[in-house]
Design a protein around this motif. Structure first.
Motif, short mmCIF file in Angstrom:
data_model
loop_
_atom_site.label_atom_id
_atom_site.label_comp_id
_atom_site.label_asym_id
_atom_site.label_seq_id
_atom_site.Cartn_x
_atom_site.Cartn_y
_atom_site.Cartn_z
N TYR A 131 18.38 -10.31 -6.38
CA TYR A 131 18.01 -10.09 -7.49
C TYR A 131 18.79 -10.48 -8.66
O TYR A 131 18.35 -11.53 -9.69
CB TYR A 131 19.18 -8.58 -7.94
CG TYR A 131 18.81 -8.06 -9.26
CD1 TYR A 131 17.74 -7.59 -10.33
CD2 TYR A 131 19.84 -8.29 -10.19
CE1 TYR A 131 17.87 -7.19 -11.28
CE2 TYR A 131 19.47 -7.66 -11.33
CZ TYR A 131 19.13 -7.28 -12.14
OH TYR A 131 19.16 -6.66 -12.95
N ILE A 132 19.19 -11.31 -8.24
CA ILE A 132 20.72 -12.83 -9.29
C ILE A 132 19.65 -13.93 -9.32
O ILE A 132 19.96 -14.48 -10.77
CB ILE A 132 21.83 -13.44 -8.82
CG1 ILE A 132 23.09 -12.04 -7.87
CG2 ILE A 132 22.93 -14.32 -8.95
CD1 ILE A 132 24.01 -12.05 -7.99
N LEU A 133 18.67 -14.60 -8.38
CA LEU A 133 17.75 -15.27 -8.23
C LEU A 133 16.39 -15.47 -9.97
O LEU A 133 16.82 -13.82 -9.69
CB LEU A 133 17.03 -15.27 -7.21
CG LEU A 133 16.06 -17.20 -7.42
CD1 LEU A 133 16.88 -17.47 -7.08
CD2 LEU A 133 15.75 -16.65 -5.68
N ALA A 134 16.83 -15.96 -9.99
CA ALA A 134 15.54 -16.36 -11.70
C ALA A 134 14.52 -15.73 -11.24
O ALA A 134 14.15 -16.34 -9.98
CB ALA A 134 15.49 -17.33 -12.61
N GLU A 135 13.84 -14.92 -11.92
CA GLU A 135 12.15 -14.80 -11.26
C GLU A 135 11.16 -16.01 -11.69
O GLU A 135 10.64 -15.93 -10.41
CB GLU A 135 11.66 -13.88 -12.15
CG GLU A 135 12.25 -12.08 -12.69
CD GLU A 135 13.10 -12.22 -13.34
OE1 GLU A 135 13.63 -12.93 -13.55
OE2 GLU A 135 14.22 -10.96 -13.30
N VAL A 136 11.39 -17.15 -11.63
CA VAL A 136 10.57 -18.34 -12.13
C VAL A 136 10.57 -19.01 -10.89
O VAL A 136 9.82 -19.12 -9.80
CB VAL A 136 10.80 -18.62 -13.01
CG1 VAL A 136 9.66 -19.76 -13.25
CG2 VAL A 136 10.58 -18.29 -14.37
N ALA A 137 12.53 -19.06 -10.44
CA ALA A 137 12.66 -19.61 -9.20
C ALA A 137 12.16 -18.25 -8.09
O ALA A 137 11.86 -19.02 -7.00
CB ALA A 137 14.66 -19.71 -9.50
N LYS A 185 12.80 -8.71 -4.06
CA LYS A 185 13.63 -9.51 -5.46
C LYS A 185 14.42 -8.46 -6.09
O LYS A 185 15.88 -8.20 -6.32
CB LYS A 185 12.55 -9.86 -6.61
CG LYS A 185 13.54 -9.98 -8.11
CD LYS A 185 13.72 -11.52 -7.66
CE LYS A 185 14.55 -11.86 -8.67
NZ LYS A 185 15.66 -11.35 -9.44
N TYR A 186 13.93 -6.57 -6.15
CA TYR A 186 14.42 -5.96 -6.65
C TYR A 186 15.40 -5.09 -6.23
O TYR A 186 15.39 -3.99 -7.16
CB TYR A 186 13.61 -5.50 -8.01
CG TYR A 186 12.94 -6.03 -9.42
CD1 TYR A 186 14.20 -6.86 -9.75
CD2 TYR A 186 11.70 -6.33 -8.95
CE1 TYR A 186 13.34 -8.06 -11.33
CE2 TYR A 186 11.58 -7.97 -9.69
CZ TYR A 186 12.12 -8.72 -10.65
OH TYR A 186 11.46 -8.92 -11.81
N ASP A 248 7.47 -12.36 -15.04
CA ASP A 248 7.23 -14.47 -14.12
C ASP A 248 7.50 -14.41 -12.80
O ASP A 248 6.79 -16.13 -12.72
CB ASP A 248 9.08 -13.97 -14.38
CG ASP A 248 9.33 -14.09 -16.20
OD1 ASP A 248 8.25 -14.55 -16.64
OD2 ASP A 248 10.52 -14.20 -16.15
#
Length: 310
Positions: A131-137, A185-186, A248
């Motif tokens: 979740y901390i990781l940026a969506e684009v990354a 991711k979430y 993203d």
């Protein structure tokens, strides 16, 4: 016989309440904090919505002032567009996956690691890292993982002596791959909501249930989960609204492909509105997205509100 004492008493009572609020600082806080919030909300929410509704009535490329008024033609084109139907269905699938897979997964893990121990703290950090990781990354990382030539998927299939599979280039598997990434991711975000709620459950109830012979599964089903119902409602709301806004992750992974099969409403708006300089059409899609978000939020609140009252 008439008297004039009541209005004066009412006025005096109102004055006393105002003075009391001023003394307590409540009115001062409202006057200090409310205007900046209203200004920011108006500038970044209300005005863009009004502009989008206005521009949706024009065939306009974004340059100069809109002059070619087309009425509801943009909405008609939007609702008749098969790719928009695909985007709408994909968004619906994201909502379903978030509610049926992502939230139960997060709740199950939260029940395992909510206790305050060093080991659980480590696991929470590991689960929360996506979740901390940026969506684009995250999208770029997983696009490499699913790459059929150089990615981890290709390496696994080649080590098994099989031909590489191009997951993100396959209409059948591209969107399931995206949904997998979104769950990954979430789920940590929802897990942390549940952990905070579970830690507030009175320990006395759990100890009493254990003394009565209740097992961990029974304690979770009949004590812990019912007592964090409000956290589940909030988590569900975030899951639904977040699914409506997914953008993203999809753009770096598939950019809506293959053959426009992985679009959501937001990526559809971006691709067929902004990217193609069809601002009027894109504004119509934005208005439809706003109406859907408000409608879903309204009905969700009513449904969950009725359950809470019951």
């Amino acid at each position: 016989m008439t008297t004039t004492t009541r209005p004066s008493v009412h006025k005096r009572g109102t004055t006393d309440r105002i003075k009391k609020n001023l003394v307590s600082g409540k009115l001062a806080a409202v006057l200090l904090l409310l205007p900046p919030a209203l200004i920011i909300f108006s500038l970044f929410v209300i005005l863009p919505l009004v502009d989008a509704a206005y521009y949706s009535g024009f065939s306009w490329n974004g340059y100069g002032s809109p002059s070619n008024f087309v009425g509801t033609e943009n909405y008609t084109r939007l609702l008749d567009h098969s790719i928009f139907h695909t985007a709408l269905w994909n968004t619906t699938k994201l909502i379903i996956v978030s509610l049926v897979i992502q939230m139960p997964l997060a709740l199950g893990l939260a029940l395992l690691v909510y206790k305050k121990t060093p080991t659980n703290t480590l696991f929470r950090l590991v689960f929360f890292l996506p979740y901390i990781l940026a969506e684009v990354a995250a999208g770029l990382i997983w696009s490499f993982v699913f790459d059929g030539d150089y990615g981890i998927t290709a390496t696994i299939f080649q080590s098994l002596g099989q031909e590489s599979v191009y997951v993100l280039a396959d209409r059948q598997w591209a969107f399931p791959a995206i949904m997998t990434v979104i769950v990954w991711k979430y789920f940590g975000f929802h897990m942390m909501i549940y952990i905070a709620a579970l830690q507030s459950v009175p320990k006395d109830l759990i100890e009493a249930a254990k003394l009565e012979g209740a097992k961990a599964r029974q304690i979770a089903l009949f004590i812990q989960i019912p007592m964090i119902k409000h956290a589940l409602v909030v988590s569900g709301f975030f899951a639904i609204i977040g699914s409506l806004q997914i953008f993203d992750i999809i753009i770096p992974m598939t950019n809506g492909g293959p053959s426009n099969s992985t679009h959501t409403i937001v990526t559809y708006l971006y691709t067929f509105g902004l990217s193609r300089l069809n601002i009027g059409f894109g504004s119509a899609a934005a208005v439809v997205l706003f109406v859907l978000a408000i409608g879903v939020a309204f009905f969700y609140q009513r449904a969950t509100g009725k359950e809470n009252k019951a």
